[in-house]
Enzyme design. Structure first.
Site, PDB file in Angstrom:
ATOM      1  N   HIS A  31       0.960  -1.164   0.044  1.00 34.43           N
ATOM      2  CA  HIS A  31       0.117  -0.005   0.087  1.00 34.43           C
ATOM      3  C   HIS A  31       0.847   1.369   0.054  1.00 34.43           C
ATOM      4  O   HIS A  31       2.026   1.139  -0.053  1.00 34.43           O
ATOM      5  CB  HIS A  31      -0.924  -0.005   1.147  1.00 34.43           C
ATOM      6  N   HIS A  34       4.078   1.433   2.502  1.00 31.57           N
ATOM      7  CA  HIS A  34       5.363   0.720   1.789  1.00 31.57           C
ATOM      8  C   HIS A  34       6.241   1.608   0.672  1.00 31.57           C
ATOM      9  O   HIS A  34       7.154   1.627   0.589  1.00 31.57           O
ATOM     10  CB  HIS A  34       4.823  -0.715   1.482  1.00 31.57           C
ATOM     11  N   CYS A 140       1.934 -10.141  19.702  1.00 33.50           N
ATOM     12  CA  CYS A 140       1.074  -9.641  18.436  1.00 33.50           C
ATOM     13  C   CYS A 140       1.643 -10.240  17.321  1.00 33.50           C
ATOM     14  O   CYS A 140       2.704  -9.949  16.847  1.00 33.50           O
ATOM     15  CB  CYS A 140       1.003  -8.142  18.324  1.00 33.50           C
ATOM     16  N   CYS A 143       2.512  -7.409  14.594  1.00 28.42           N
ATOM     17  CA  CYS A 143       3.879  -7.048  14.610  1.00 28.42           C
ATOM     18  C   CYS A 143       5.067  -8.108  14.584  1.00 28.42           C
ATOM     19  O   CYS A 143       6.320  -7.747  14.646  1.00 28.42           O
ATOM     20  CB  CYS A 143       4.050  -6.175  15.955  1.00 28.42           C
ATOM     21  N   CYS A 163      -2.974  -4.825  20.919  1.00 24.77           N
ATOM     22  CA  CYS A 163      -1.858  -4.419  20.548  1.00 24.77           C
ATOM     23  C   CYS A 163      -2.213  -2.816  20.176  1.00 24.77           C
ATOM     24  O   CYS A 163      -3.070  -2.518  19.626  1.00 24.77           O
ATOM     25  CB  CYS A 163      -1.295  -5.090  19.280  1.00 24.77           C
ATOM     26  N   HIS A 166      -1.809  -2.492  16.250  1.00 27.49           N
ATOM     27  CA  HIS A 166      -3.004  -2.941  15.284  1.00 27.49           C
ATOM     28  C   HIS A 166      -4.274  -3.004  15.831  1.00 27.49           C
ATOM     29  O   HIS A 166      -5.244  -3.299  15.281  1.00 27.49           O
ATOM     30  CB  HIS A 166      -2.334  -4.405  15.181  1.00 27.49           C
ATOM     31  N   LYS A 314      -2.305   4.517  11.711  1.00 28.26           N
ATOM     32  CA  LYS A 314      -1.542   4.204  10.747  1.00 28.26           C
ATOM     33  C   LYS A 314      -2.288   3.346   9.705  1.00 28.26           C
ATOM     34  O   LYS A 314      -2.967   2.386   9.958  1.00 28.26           O
ATOM     35  CB  LYS A 314      -0.518   3.159  11.443  1.00 28.26           C
ATOM     36  N   LYS A 317      -1.948  -2.989   6.100  1.00 30.27           N
ATOM     37  CA  LYS A 317      -2.766  -4.195   5.636  1.00 30.27           C
ATOM     38  C   LYS A 317      -3.469  -4.732   6.627  1.00 30.27           C
ATOM     39  O   LYS A 317      -4.698  -4.932   6.463  1.00 30.27           O
ATOM     40  CB  LYS A 317      -1.450  -5.079   5.180  1.00 30.27           C
TER      41      LYS A 317
END
Ligand code: ME8
Length: 539
Positions: A31, A34, A140, A143, A163, A166, A314, A317
């Site tokens: 995405h 990256h 997690c 992560c 987490c 996430h 953030k 994905k």
């Protein structure tokens, strides 16, 4: 101009300017986040190549661990099949599409990687840096990391913890596994950070790492025995290596560690590890400690970029908030895409993508300020001089100011992009110059001077148009690392290759040598550099 001597292309074993991106998990497609890091690294390395340095740019994919394994299972294929598909269908094609000029692409499932990783950890084991123990704690999978209590949020029930990255439940892991003696490296790391104040950038990232290491470091669990998708420990094949320990080593295994000592000597230590701020500790704490344990030199810099945000979170994905870069390039084009994110978001800080902001910058900065300038100059050379670039025989103060402006833009951009990784600042300096050239034309009014048929009038017109074309010659070189296709088009429109050779052969050091573009060059109008967006979406 910044010193380039220690990366010069002369000398067989001269050190290269080696930049790496993180290797991305292939649990899903790439995405904008990256692409942000990868484009930044591409611009940085293209900039250094344009300085004439020996450069090596590495990217790749992280293919082991639970996250990938579970994704493959959920899709009914083997992890290797899943990785092969995603790498070939999604990751590599995107980097090609975005014109990423990486020198190598490492996949952690490649033999060249796994063999060297096994040798590396065996060496640490033999040295007594690794021991067997037990561990339990919240983990997690997003992560791929054990979490500290302070890194957890409350979940829906009393027992559930989430987490903080996430926002998804962590799992309780309890295992007997192998540990790396990370705790022994706290004082050595602090000493290293003190002696190398530029090792971690920006300053906020450095402070975060210092605070973390100043507390007592815990030993790191480096193996897993509850699943098998990873690199087996050579001395105990019931365990696979923790995905992060395997992944970090890509930076040396791809550079020839253990396989090509000559190349390794040239490439290692890396000049810059580019990382997102979420994976800073791995790169600035664990990786250096592992290298210290192995007796290898440490990378020169770890530079953390901020996050692209969606709705205050953030872009990720796992949270299904990833926007595909091609959704934007299909509308704005690849070069505008490369430009926008590095121009709009200061490197190191978080930022949001907005369609409106992108559109506004495209229209005012790229199409109006830059694209129009290029087409106006080419059109006037066509109209008044039949497309043959005239010589500047009547240059004065105004022309000198433009030449000085190019020199300043080149110096500032070289420092900001090439050294400080302040892409936004460097691009701003180049576009200040573009504005200056527009201002110069507005003041000189060549379209009025054209009405004066006297010898003096013609000489004045020739000087103005030469000055503008020469300014564009410099701009094409300065923008080449950022917008390679656009710069090529401009280079062709200026007829610059005839006298100066390929754009790729130009160097940062000579960009400000005023007068390089030879009079007599064939200037042609060529394609519009940044077509109006309405026309584009309608087509
Ligand atoms: O962490 N904004 O891989 P990953 C900006 N495999 N950058 C972002 C971003 C966002 N919203 N989302 C991702 C891993 N990135 C490990 C790395 S390295 C030895 C192993 C970028 O697929 C950013 O650079 O989760 C981040 O560090 C990287 O993608 C993580 O990608």
């Amino acid at each position: 101009m910044a010193a380039t001597a220690d990366h010069s292309t002369t000398g067989a074993n001269a050190p290269a300017y080696y930049v790496s991106t993180p290797i991305y998990y292939v649990n899903d497609r790439p995405h904008l986040g990256h692409a942000y890091t990868t484009v930044a690294g591409d611009v940085l390395t293209r900039w250094h190549r344009q300085r004439g340095e020996k450069v090596w740019y590495l990217t790749g994919t992280d293919e082991h661990g639970q996250k990938i394994m579970r994704t493959a299972e959920a899709n009914g294929v083997s992890p290797q099949e899943w990785c092969d598909k995603l790498v070939e269908e999604a990751w590599k094609p995107l980097w090609e599409h975005l014109e990423i000029a990486n020198d190598d692409f490492i996949r952690t499932t490649q033999q060249r990687h796994t063999d060297r990783v096994q040798e590396f950890v065996q060496d640490l084991y033999d040295k007594g840096e690794i021991y067997k123990g037990g561990y339990s704690g919240p983990y997690c999978v997003g992560c791929e990391e054990f979490k500290l209590p302070a890194e957890l949020l409350d979940g829906a029930t009393e027992d559930e913890k989430l987490c903080s990255v996430h926002k998804r439940p962590v799992e309780w892991l309890e295992e007997e596994n192998y540990f790396f003696r990370l705790s022994a490296y706290g004082p050595k790391l602090l000493e290293f950070y003190a002696e190398n104040p530029d090792f971690i950038q920006p300053a906020s990232a450095r402070n975060e790492v210092l605070r973390f290491v100043e507390q007592d470091l815990k030993d790191l669990s480096i193996s897993r025995s509850t699943f098998n998708w990873g690199v087996p420990l050579p001395w105990d094949e019931k365990h696979v290596l923790y995905v992060w320990v395997d992944a970090l080593q890509n930076y040396i295994t791809a550079a020839g560690y253990g396989s090509d000592p000559e190349r390794f000597a040239e490439l290692w230590p890396a000049s810059v590890h580019l990382v997102g701020k979420d994976i800073l500790r791995f790169h600035a704490v664990i990786w250096p400690a592992m290298l210290m344990a192995a007796g290898l030199p440490l990378p020169k810099r770890v530079v953390a970029n901020g996050w692209l945000m969606v709705g205050g979170e953030k872009m990720s994905k796992s949270n299904l908030t990833g926007i595909a870069p091609t959704d934007l390039t299909s509308h704005f084009g690849v070069d505008a895409y490369r430009y926008y994110f590095l121009r709009a978001i200061p490197f190191g800080t978080d930022g949001s993508f907005s369609w409106e902001d992108f559109t506004a910058r495209y229209t005012s900065e790229l199409a109006n300020d830059f694209g129009n300038l290029a087409s106006r100059v080419a059109a006037m050379v066509g109209k008044y001089f039949e497309g043959v670039l005239p010589a500047a025989t009547a240059a004065g103060e105004a022309e000198q100011a433009v030449a000085d402006g190019l020199r300043t833009a080149a110096e500032v951009a070289d420092l900001k992009i090439g050294e400080e990784l302040d892409f936004a600042g460097g691009i701003a300096a180049i576009f200040e110059f573009v504005k200056q050239v527009n201002g110069y034309l507005t003041e000189q009014e060549p379209w009025k001077v054209a009405k004066d048929d006297s010898e003096e009038g013609r000489a004045r017109l020739a000087t103005i148009l030469y000055t503008a074309a020469e300014a564009l010659r410099g701009t094409a070189v300065l923008l080449n690392p950022l917008m390679p296709s656009t710069s090529e088009k401009l280079w062709a429109s200026l007829g610059a290759a005839e006298g100066l050779g390929a754009l790729s052969a130009q160097t940062v050091a000579t960009v400000a040598d005023w007068g390089r573009l030879p009079a007599g060059a064939t200037v042609t109008k060529g394609d519009i550099l940044f077509p109006r967006l309405e026309e584009k979406s309608a087509s």
